[in-house]
Write an enzyme that holds these catalytic residues in place. Sequence first.
Site, PDB file in Angstrom:
ATOM      1  N   GLU A  17      -0.335  70.015  78.651  1.00 57.45           N
ATOM      2  CA  GLU A  17      -1.061  68.803  78.219  1.00 57.45           C
ATOM      3  C   GLU A  17      -2.526  68.891  78.636  1.00 57.45           C
ATOM      4  OE1 GLU A  17       0.961  65.043  78.675  1.00 57.45           O
ATOM      5  OE2 GLU A  17      -0.887  64.143  79.459  1.00 57.45           O
ATOM      6  N   THR A  48      -4.192  64.149  75.010  1.00 55.99           N
ATOM      7  CA  THR A  48      -4.059  62.717  75.291  1.00 55.99           C
ATOM      8  C   THR A  48      -5.030  61.891  74.436  1.00 55.99           C
ATOM      9  OG1 THR A  48      -5.655  62.744  77.101  1.00 55.99           O
ATOM     10  CG2 THR A  48      -3.343  63.169  77.681  1.00 55.99           C
ATOM     11  N   TYR A  49      -4.779  60.582  74.447  1.00 52.76           N
ATOM     12  CA  TYR A  49      -5.542  59.632  73.615  1.00 52.76           C
ATOM     13  C   TYR A  49      -6.032  58.506  74.517  1.00 52.76           C
ATOM     14  CZ  TYR A  49      -6.423  56.788  69.411  1.00 52.76           C
ATOM     15  OH  TYR A  49      -6.989  56.063  68.401  1.00 52.76           O
ATOM     16  N   ALA A  51      -6.931  54.950  75.873  1.00 54.99           N
ATOM     17  CA  ALA A  51      -6.409  53.613  75.569  1.00 54.99           C
ATOM     18  C   ALA A  51      -7.376  52.857  74.660  1.00 54.99           C
ATOM     19  CB  ALA A  51      -6.189  52.847  76.866  1.00 54.99           C
ATOM     20  N   HIS A  77      -1.283  62.779  71.087  1.00 54.45           N
ATOM     21  CA  HIS A  77      -0.838  61.515  71.674  1.00 54.45           C
ATOM     22  C   HIS A  77      -1.523  60.400  70.884  1.00 54.45           C
ATOM     23  CE1 HIS A  77       0.097  63.136  75.990  1.00 54.45           C
ATOM     24  NE2 HIS A  77       0.220  64.102  75.100  1.00 54.45           N
ATOM     25  N   GLY A 108       0.547  52.413  75.411  1.00 52.37           N
ATOM     26  CA  GLY A 108      -0.795  52.349  75.997  1.00 52.37           C
ATOM     27  C   GLY A 108      -0.933  51.138  76.903  1.00 52.37           C
ATOM     28  N   ASP A 109      -2.120  50.991  77.454  1.00 52.13           N
ATOM     29  CA  ASP A 109      -2.367  49.918  78.426  1.00 52.13           C
ATOM     30  C   ASP A 109      -3.465  48.996  77.925  1.00 52.13           C
ATOM     31  OD1 ASP A 109      -0.612  50.769  80.630  1.00 52.13           O
ATOM     32  OD2 ASP A 109      -1.866  52.561  80.557  1.00 52.13           O
ATOM     33  N   ALA A 125       5.276  50.837  72.396  1.00 50.27           N
ATOM     34  CA  ALA A 125       5.447  52.098  71.667  1.00 50.27           C
ATOM     35  C   ALA A 125       6.427  51.944  70.505  1.00 50.27           C
ATOM     36  CB  ALA A 125       5.938  53.177  72.627  1.00 50.27           C
ATOM     37  N   HIS A 149       8.884  52.322  84.349  1.00 47.80           N
ATOM     38  CA  HIS A 149       7.506  51.962  84.032  1.00 47.80           C
ATOM     39  C   HIS A 149       7.065  50.840  84.969  1.00 47.80           C
ATOM     40  CE1 HIS A 149       4.093  50.238  81.906  1.00 47.80           C
ATOM     41  NE2 HIS A 149       3.958  51.430  81.373  1.00 47.80           N
TER      42      HIS A 149
HETATM   43  P1  FAD Z   1       6.258  51.337  76.177  1.00 47.45           P
HETATM   44  O1  FAD Z   1       7.464  51.885  75.535  1.00 47.45           O
HETATM   45  O2  FAD Z   1       5.226  50.714  75.318  1.00 47.45           O
HETATM   46  O3  FAD Z   1       6.740  50.309  77.310  1.00 47.45           O
HETATM   47  C1  FAD Z   1       5.834  49.694  78.203  1.00 47.45           C
HETATM   48  C2  FAD Z   1       6.577  48.623  78.997  1.00 47.45           C
HETATM   49  O4  FAD Z   1       7.037  47.615  78.096  1.00 47.45           O
HETATM   50  C3  FAD Z   1       7.835  49.119  79.716  1.00 47.45           C
HETATM   51  O5  FAD Z   1       7.972  48.388  80.897  1.00 47.45           O
HETATM   52  C4  FAD Z   1       8.943  48.830  78.739  1.00 47.45           C
HETATM   53  O6  FAD Z   1      10.210  48.678  79.377  1.00 47.45           O
HETATM   54  C5  FAD Z   1       8.460  47.525  78.144  1.00 47.45           C
HETATM   55  N1  FAD Z   1       8.918  47.316  76.765  1.00 47.45           N
HETATM   56  C6  FAD Z   1       9.035  48.261  75.792  1.00 47.45           C
HETATM   57  N2  FAD Z   1       9.465  47.716  74.647  1.00 47.45           N
HETATM   58  C7  FAD Z   1       9.595  46.383  74.891  1.00 47.45           C
HETATM   59  C8  FAD Z   1       9.991  45.269  74.105  1.00 47.45           C
HETATM   60  N3  FAD Z   1      10.338  45.421  72.809  1.00 47.45           N
HETATM   61  N4  FAD Z   1      10.015  44.047  74.688  1.00 47.45           N
HETATM   62  C9  FAD Z   1       9.676  43.864  75.989  1.00 47.45           C
HETATM   63  N5  FAD Z   1       9.287  44.907  76.794  1.00 47.45           N
HETATM   64  C10 FAD Z   1       9.244  46.129  76.234  1.00 47.45           C
HETATM   65  N6  FAD Z   1      -1.581  56.652  78.124  1.00 47.45           N
HETATM   66  C11 FAD Z   1      -2.720  56.771  77.391  1.00 47.45           C
HETATM   67  O7  FAD Z   1      -3.528  55.829  77.356  1.00 47.45           O
HETATM   68  N7  FAD Z   1      -2.987  57.903  76.656  1.00 47.45           N
HETATM   69  C12 FAD Z   1      -2.135  58.962  76.636  1.00 47.45           C
HETATM   70  O8  FAD Z   1      -2.388  59.965  75.967  1.00 47.45           O
HETATM   71  C13 FAD Z   1      -0.929  58.880  77.412  1.00 47.45           C
HETATM   72  N8  FAD Z   1      -0.043  59.888  77.420  1.00 47.45           N
HETATM   73  C14 FAD Z   1       1.120  59.766  78.143  1.00 47.45           C
HETATM   74  C15 FAD Z   1       2.034  60.826  78.115  1.00 47.45           C
HETATM   75  C16 FAD Z   1       3.225  60.742  78.825  1.00 47.45           C
HETATM   76  C17 FAD Z   1       4.200  61.900  78.782  1.00 47.45           C
HETATM   77  C18 FAD Z   1       3.510  59.576  79.594  1.00 47.45           C
HETATM   78  C19 FAD Z   1       4.779  59.483  80.396  1.00 47.45           C
HETATM   79  C20 FAD Z   1       2.607  58.512  79.621  1.00 47.45           C
HETATM   80  C21 FAD Z   1       1.404  58.594  78.889  1.00 47.45           C
HETATM   81  N9  FAD Z   1       0.473  57.549  78.858  1.00 47.45           N
HETATM   82  C22 FAD Z   1      -0.693  57.679  78.144  1.00 47.45           C
HETATM   83  C23 FAD Z   1       0.720  56.304  79.611  1.00 47.45           C
HETATM   84  C24 FAD Z   1       1.298  55.177  78.734  1.00 47.45           C
HETATM   85  O9  FAD Z   1       0.378  54.785  77.765  1.00 47.45           O
HETATM   86  C25 FAD Z   1       1.630  54.006  79.672  1.00 47.45           C
HETATM   87  O10 FAD Z   1       2.829  54.286  80.350  1.00 47.45           O
HETATM   88  C26 FAD Z   1       1.639  52.629  79.049  1.00 47.45           C
HETATM   89  O11 FAD Z   1       1.572  51.668  80.127  1.00 47.45           O
HETATM   90  C27 FAD Z   1       2.934  52.260  78.271  1.00 47.45           C
HETATM   91  O12 FAD Z   1       3.174  53.031  77.203  1.00 47.45           O
HETATM   92  P2  FAD Z   1       4.633  53.683  77.004  1.00 47.45           P
HETATM   93  O13 FAD Z   1       4.643  54.272  75.657  1.00 47.45           O
HETATM   94  O14 FAD Z   1       4.852  54.534  78.199  1.00 47.45           O
HETATM   95  O15 FAD Z   1       5.640  52.459  77.145  1.00 47.45           O
END
Ligand code: FAD
Length: 287
Positions: A17, A48-49, A51, A77, A108-109, A125, A149
Amino acid sequence: MTRIADLLAAGPTYSFEFFPPKTDAAQLSLGRVIAELEPLAPSFVSVTYGAGGSTRQRTRDVVTWVRQETAITPMAHLTCQGHTRAEIAEILADYQASGIDNILALGGDPPADPAQARPSDYAYASDLIDDVDAANHFSIGVAAHPEMHPRSPDRDTDRAHLAAKLRRADFAITQFFFETEHYLRLVDELLVRGIDKPVLPGIMPVTNTGPILRMAAMNGTAVPDWLRERLEGIEDQAEIRRIGVDVATAMCAELLEAGAPGLHFYTLNRSTATREIYANLGLATTR
Ligand code: FAD
């Protein structure tokens, strides 16, 4: 056309990555790092991308550069918070037209300052997976968090949302962790929910203490006492890296032995630690 789902079906994948560089000098340096890593024949590399779309163009530039100028399969990403559906449609159409076949679909955040928040049609996501899936072109990966998370209220809820993502995605890549048990427990908890899609463990060799331990705290990654004790009081960067490579090598060997479908290395845009772990594992000679 190379889909990561197909690569995983054929056997273990080894991937790296990178983050998109901010300056011309950093871009040159990343080009050198990718050239140093290319002889290891990675199954794919991911970029990566930022936020809210802060690296939209730069991520695209690196991903398409890898596609055009190297023999390596790239994955982009993509985070959805802070994007409209029209923006995501544009990004996906552009990737498809550029021959990019793999997307890591992320929530994302939100920005730390809510006043900076951009209009967003997405929260999680899973919302983005709908759109990537509808494009009917991409192999889709998602993020998994072995130690939960940080925004998840409890483990069960975390696993329920992850399982829902994986029902539609092809594979997951995990946040980094320092104890094999976290990964094994995650895989078991998914199996209980009927999910056996490949979950690639994310490997972060400790190459410095400050920044990586701060990242761990932000991600909810526990730093075990034995690791803190091994690193305590060591100032010499080369020695820190040697310990980090030793620890990561041992964990990678355990993970592969336990049946992990590959390894995904967080390179921090450097090649040395990854190359050393590859050599220690004998991967450089067998691939
Ligand atoms: P999500 O699936 O969006 O979940 C986030 C939180 O919401 C979790 O607590 C989950 O349980 C909860 N949730 C999910 N769906 C629901 C729902 N329907 N209702 C209620 N709650 C829900 N960040 C970046 O900015 N750029 C990147 O390139 C990047 N790459 C990454 C690569 C990897 C391998 C990993 C592990 C993380 C990466 N991240 C990146 C970080 C990621 O963006 C953060 O973890 C972000 O806070 C949440 O995105 P997510 O896709 O991990 O989680």
